[in-house]
Design an enzyme around this catalytic site. Structure first.
Site, PDB file in Angstrom:
ATOM      1  N   HIS A  63       0.824  -1.211   0.000  1.00 60.44           N
ATOM      2  CA  HIS A  63       0.000   0.000   0.000  1.00 60.44           C
ATOM      3  C   HIS A  63       0.861   1.266   0.000  1.00 60.44           C
ATOM      4  CE1 HIS A  63      -3.250  -2.706   1.928  1.00 60.44           C
ATOM      5  NE2 HIS A  63      -3.479  -2.582   0.643  1.00 60.44           N
ATOM      6  N   LYS A  69      -2.672  -2.555  -7.825  1.00 63.89           N
ATOM      7  CA  LYS A  69      -3.025  -2.925  -9.206  1.00 63.89           C
ATOM      8  C   LYS A  69      -2.481  -4.301  -9.516  1.00 63.89           C
ATOM      9  CE  LYS A  69      -4.374  -1.335 -13.357  1.00 63.89           C
ATOM     10  NZ  LYS A  69      -5.165  -2.561 -13.506  1.00 63.89           N
ATOM     11  N   ASP A  98       8.015   2.876 -13.228  1.00 61.59           N
ATOM     12  CA  ASP A  98       7.529   4.155 -12.684  1.00 61.59           C
ATOM     13  C   ASP A  98       6.034   4.359 -12.887  1.00 61.59           C
ATOM     14  OD1 ASP A  98      10.014   5.062 -11.678  1.00 61.59           O
ATOM     15  OD2 ASP A  98      10.638   5.616 -13.697  1.00 61.59           O
ATOM     16  N   LYS A 105      -2.906  -8.863  -6.764  1.00 62.39           N
ATOM     17  CA  LYS A 105      -3.249  -9.931  -7.718  1.00 62.39           C
ATOM     18  C   LYS A 105      -4.465 -10.678  -7.188  1.00 62.39           C
ATOM     19  CE  LYS A 105      -1.422 -11.427 -11.599  1.00 62.39           C
ATOM     20  NZ  LYS A 105      -0.646 -10.574 -12.519  1.00 62.39           N
TER      21      LYS A 105
HETATM   22  P1  NAD Z   1      -3.835 -16.424 -21.487  1.00 65.77           P
HETATM   23  O1  NAD Z   1      -4.805 -17.193 -20.708  1.00 65.77           O
HETATM   24  O2  NAD Z   1      -4.325 -15.429 -22.479  1.00 65.77           O
HETATM   25  O3  NAD Z   1      -2.814 -17.384 -22.261  1.00 65.77           O
HETATM   26  C1  NAD Z   1      -2.075 -18.411 -21.673  1.00 65.77           C
HETATM   27  C2  NAD Z   1      -1.742 -19.418 -22.761  1.00 65.77           C
HETATM   28  O4  NAD Z   1      -0.820 -20.391 -22.249  1.00 65.77           O
HETATM   29  C3  NAD Z   1      -2.979 -20.187 -23.251  1.00 65.77           C
HETATM   30  O5  NAD Z   1      -3.008 -20.191 -24.656  1.00 65.77           O
HETATM   31  C4  NAD Z   1      -2.771 -21.572 -22.669  1.00 65.77           C
HETATM   32  O6  NAD Z   1      -3.362 -22.596 -23.443  1.00 65.77           O
HETATM   33  C5  NAD Z   1      -1.253 -21.677 -22.682  1.00 65.77           C
HETATM   34  N1  NAD Z   1      -0.730 -22.706 -21.793  1.00 65.77           N
HETATM   35  C6  NAD Z   1      -1.238 -23.143 -20.626  1.00 65.77           C
HETATM   36  N2  NAD Z   1      -0.460 -24.122 -20.091  1.00 65.77           N
HETATM   37  C7  NAD Z   1       0.564 -24.282 -20.956  1.00 65.77           C
HETATM   38  C8  NAD Z   1       1.698 -25.141 -20.983  1.00 65.77           C
HETATM   39  N3  NAD Z   1       1.927 -26.005 -20.000  1.00 65.77           N
HETATM   40  N4  NAD Z   1       2.558 -25.067 -22.045  1.00 65.77           N
HETATM   41  C9  NAD Z   1       2.338 -24.181 -23.040  1.00 65.77           C
HETATM   42  N5  NAD Z   1       1.272 -23.338 -23.075  1.00 65.77           N
HETATM   43  C10 NAD Z   1       0.395 -23.385 -22.047  1.00 65.77           C
HETATM   44  O7  NAD Z   1      -2.887 -15.709 -20.389  1.00 65.77           O
HETATM   45  P2  NAD Z   1      -1.965 -14.445 -20.582  1.00 65.77           P
HETATM   46  O8  NAD Z   1      -2.734 -13.235 -20.163  1.00 65.77           O
HETATM   47  O9  NAD Z   1      -1.325 -14.490 -21.913  1.00 65.77           O
HETATM   48  O10 NAD Z   1      -0.876 -14.695 -19.432  1.00 65.77           O
HETATM   49  C11 NAD Z   1       0.242 -15.547 -19.640  1.00 65.77           C
HETATM   50  C12 NAD Z   1       1.313 -15.207 -18.619  1.00 65.77           C
HETATM   51  O11 NAD Z   1       1.673 -13.822 -18.737  1.00 65.77           O
HETATM   52  C13 NAD Z   1       0.920 -15.383 -17.160  1.00 65.77           C
HETATM   53  O12 NAD Z   1       2.061 -15.764 -16.420  1.00 65.77           O
HETATM   54  C14 NAD Z   1       0.502 -13.988 -16.739  1.00 65.77           C
HETATM   55  O13 NAD Z   1       0.605 -13.795 -15.339  1.00 65.77           O
HETATM   56  C15 NAD Z   1       1.519 -13.169 -17.491  1.00 65.77           C
HETATM   57  N6  NAD Z   1       1.145 -11.766 -17.721  1.00 65.77           N
HETATM   58  C16 NAD Z   1      -0.021 -11.425 -18.332  1.00 65.77           C
HETATM   59  C17 NAD Z   1      -0.301 -10.075 -18.588  1.00 65.77           C
HETATM   60  C18 NAD Z   1      -1.520  -9.625 -19.349  1.00 65.77           C
HETATM   61  O14 NAD Z   1      -1.624  -8.412 -19.636  1.00 65.77           O
HETATM   62  N7  NAD Z   1      -2.442 -10.503 -19.717  1.00 65.77           N
HETATM   63  C19 NAD Z   1       0.594  -9.082 -18.151  1.00 65.77           C
HETATM   64  C20 NAD Z   1       1.789  -9.471 -17.541  1.00 65.77           C
HETATM   65  C21 NAD Z   1       2.049 -10.811 -17.338  1.00 65.77           C
END
Ligand code: NAD
Length: 470
Positions: A63, A69, A98, A105
């Site tokens: 905080h 976020k 920044d 989460k």
């Molecule tokens: P998503 O649900 O859109 O996509 C995840 C993809 O990974 C899916 O297509 C799924 O089928 C695939 N997947 C699942 N298990 C798998 C495996 N064992 N091997 C290969 N592929 C597999 O999720 P996302 O939003 O793209 O998030 C993916 C990662 O990125 C997460 O770690 C998330 O925390 C991180 N992330 C997301 C964002 C965002 O803006 N969405 C931002 C920062 C970080």
């Protein structure tokens, strides 16, 4: 919490970085620990008339800046440890780029494929209500976004539910980001994380000295890339990398992987996957049943963009990439990090590299609070001013630009024209800040540690400014 748990891994990385700072232990403890965790269970009525109990969490890690976020994840393996670890990473990520937020989460323990659209809507709306009940959501309190298993659709349900509850709150739409455009979303948010990953890789590859140290030449052009996960982050990262000159030699999904040394056509792969429901049988590529084996194929850049814990002590010695670019959160374990560092592999850490999503979410939040689209006020004025300058140049030189060139050069900035360069600039300056910390310590540590040091120092200033800590 064990050392091996996700949160344990984040704490170990934090502790390793903290040894390079001079902050008192009490301040370091305050920065490291999660400020608040809310666990919730609630029943939902399924389409077949049965009742299912749903469990979820929201963790607010820090905080020191408000609102907090961070995304909301729908996955069957979500647990409290994971949500707290991801919330912690959000704090450091926001500090690195920044963005003036604390980290948070959320997670709901479901496999979304097991639920109908109506059921998912009921789950999302009820979860939002539970967050609201305990003051865990609001434009100045805690602002969710999508993560694994969620998208702008869930964000629209969250915004609508919150707006019904927070009667009269003019800023209600700022309670969540990555909404559809018509509901207060911003252009460029969907692809922001992938685009930011591309900017980060491109910038890192632009330094000839750094590239030489890992056995690569300068620039992204022609570099062989492997992407794990073809969801929001992985697909967009792959798309921008290919547009930027990289060659996509392999993709890995949960049901297998595809490999073609000459390069895969990403859009053809996506279309095939949509039609058939999987990767198997895609023409012109070798199919690997064991998806994780793709991480060990020859390449220059490996982008794990699916889930945490994918590169471990077991497979790190066999990773052939020279550069690991973390699209996912926590894809490399603490032990694997050490092995890759020893082997001279550069790891562009998640807390820097995938910060594009939260950066553009910040822009969306600002847009919602100002109640005006970026560029709306200036666009026409800029166009007129640019046109006048260009016409004056034509008069002075006696030459004409022609209508097409004139309209291109006199174009005033609209939302996308401002958001994408804003993201680009953020990623470039964040990289140089992290790199400066890294080189100041004679590159003795890995990039993750350098990013942690930079983040810890920034969060520490906020606490010191409060006068609580020396
Ligand atoms: P998503 O649900 O859109 O996509 C995840 C993809 O990974 C899916 O297509 C799924 O089928 C695939 N997947 C699942 N298990 C798998 C495996 N064992 N091997 C290969 N592929 C597999 O999720 P996302 O939003 O793209 O998030 C993916 C990662 O990125 C997460 O770690 C998330 O925390 C991180 N992330 C997301 C964002 C965002 O803006 N969405 C931002 C920062 C970080």
């Amino acid at each position: 919490m064990s050392d091996q748990s996700f949160l344990g891994q984040v704490h170990r990385a934090f502790d390793a970085a903290a040894t390079f700072t001079n902050h008192p232990q009490a301040l370091l403890n305050q920065i490291k620990e999660c400020n608040a965790v809310y666990r919730v269970t609630f029943p939902i009525l399924r389409d077949d008339g049965t009742i299912k109990t749903i469990v979820g969490w929201r963790a607010e890690h820090s905080h020191h800046k408000l609102p907090t976020k961070g995304g909301i994840r729908y996955a069957i393996n979500v647990n409290e440890d994971e949500v707290m670890a991801l919330a912690s990473l959000m704090t450091y990520k926001c500090a690195v780029v920044d963005v003036p937020f604390g980290g948070a989460k959320g997670g709901i323990k479901i496999n979304r494929k097991d639920f109908s659209e109506h059921e998912l809507e009921r789950i999302t709306r009820r979860y939002t209500f539970e967050l609201w009940k305990k003051n865990f959501i609001g434009p100045g309190v805690d602002v969710p976004a999508p993560d694994y298993g969620t998208s702008s659709k869930e964000m629209a349900w969250i915004a609508d539910t919150y707006a019904q509850l927070a009667v009269g709150d003019l800023n209600a739409l700022a309670c969540v980001t990555a909404k559809p455009i018509a509901q207060g979303g911003i252009r460029g948010r969907t692809e922001a994380t992938g685009r930011g990953i591309y900017f980060g890789i491109r910038e890192a590859c632009d330094n000839a000295q750094d590239m030489k140290a890992i056995g690569l030449t300068r620039g992204l052009e022609g570099k062989r890339c492997i992407v794990q996960g073809l969801g929001n982050v992985g697909y967009h990262a792959a798309k921008f990398i290919v547009e930027g000159g990289g060659v996509l030699v392999a993709v890995a999904e949960y049901d297998g992987a595809l490999h073609n040394e000459k390069g895969l056509d990403l859009d053809a792969v996506m279309a095939y996957r949509k039609d058939t429901g999987g990767l198997k049988g895609f023409p012109g590529a070798t199919y690997l049943v064991e998806s994780r084996a793709a991480l060990e194929l020859p390449c220059d850049i490996l982008v794990p963009a699916a889930l945490e814990g994918q590169i471990t002590a077991a497979n790190a010695p066999r990773i052939q990439a020279k550069l690991v670019a973390e699209g996912a959160n926590g894809p490399t374990t603490f032990e694997a990090d050490g092995i890759l560092h020893q082997r001279g592999v550069m790891v562009l850490a998640d807390m820097f590299l995938n910060a594009g999503g939260v950066t553009v979410s910040y822009f969306e939040w600002l847009k919602n609070l100002s109640h005006v689209r970026f560029g709306r006020m200036e666009k026409r004025f800029e166009e007129t001013a640019f046109t006048n300058v260009l016409r004056a140049m034509e008069d002075l030189t006696g030459k004409t630009l022609g209508e097409e060139r004139m309209s291109k050069l006199s174009h005033g900035a609209d939302e996308a024209d401002l958001v994408n360069p804003g993201l680009e600039d953020t990623m470039i300056s964040a990289w140089h800040q992290v790199r400066e910390t890294w080189t100041r310590h004679d590159r003795k540590m890995d990039i993750r540690t350098a990013a942690f040091i930079s983040a810890i120092n920034k969060v520490a200033v906020s606490y010191q400014d409060l006068g609580i800590f020396p």
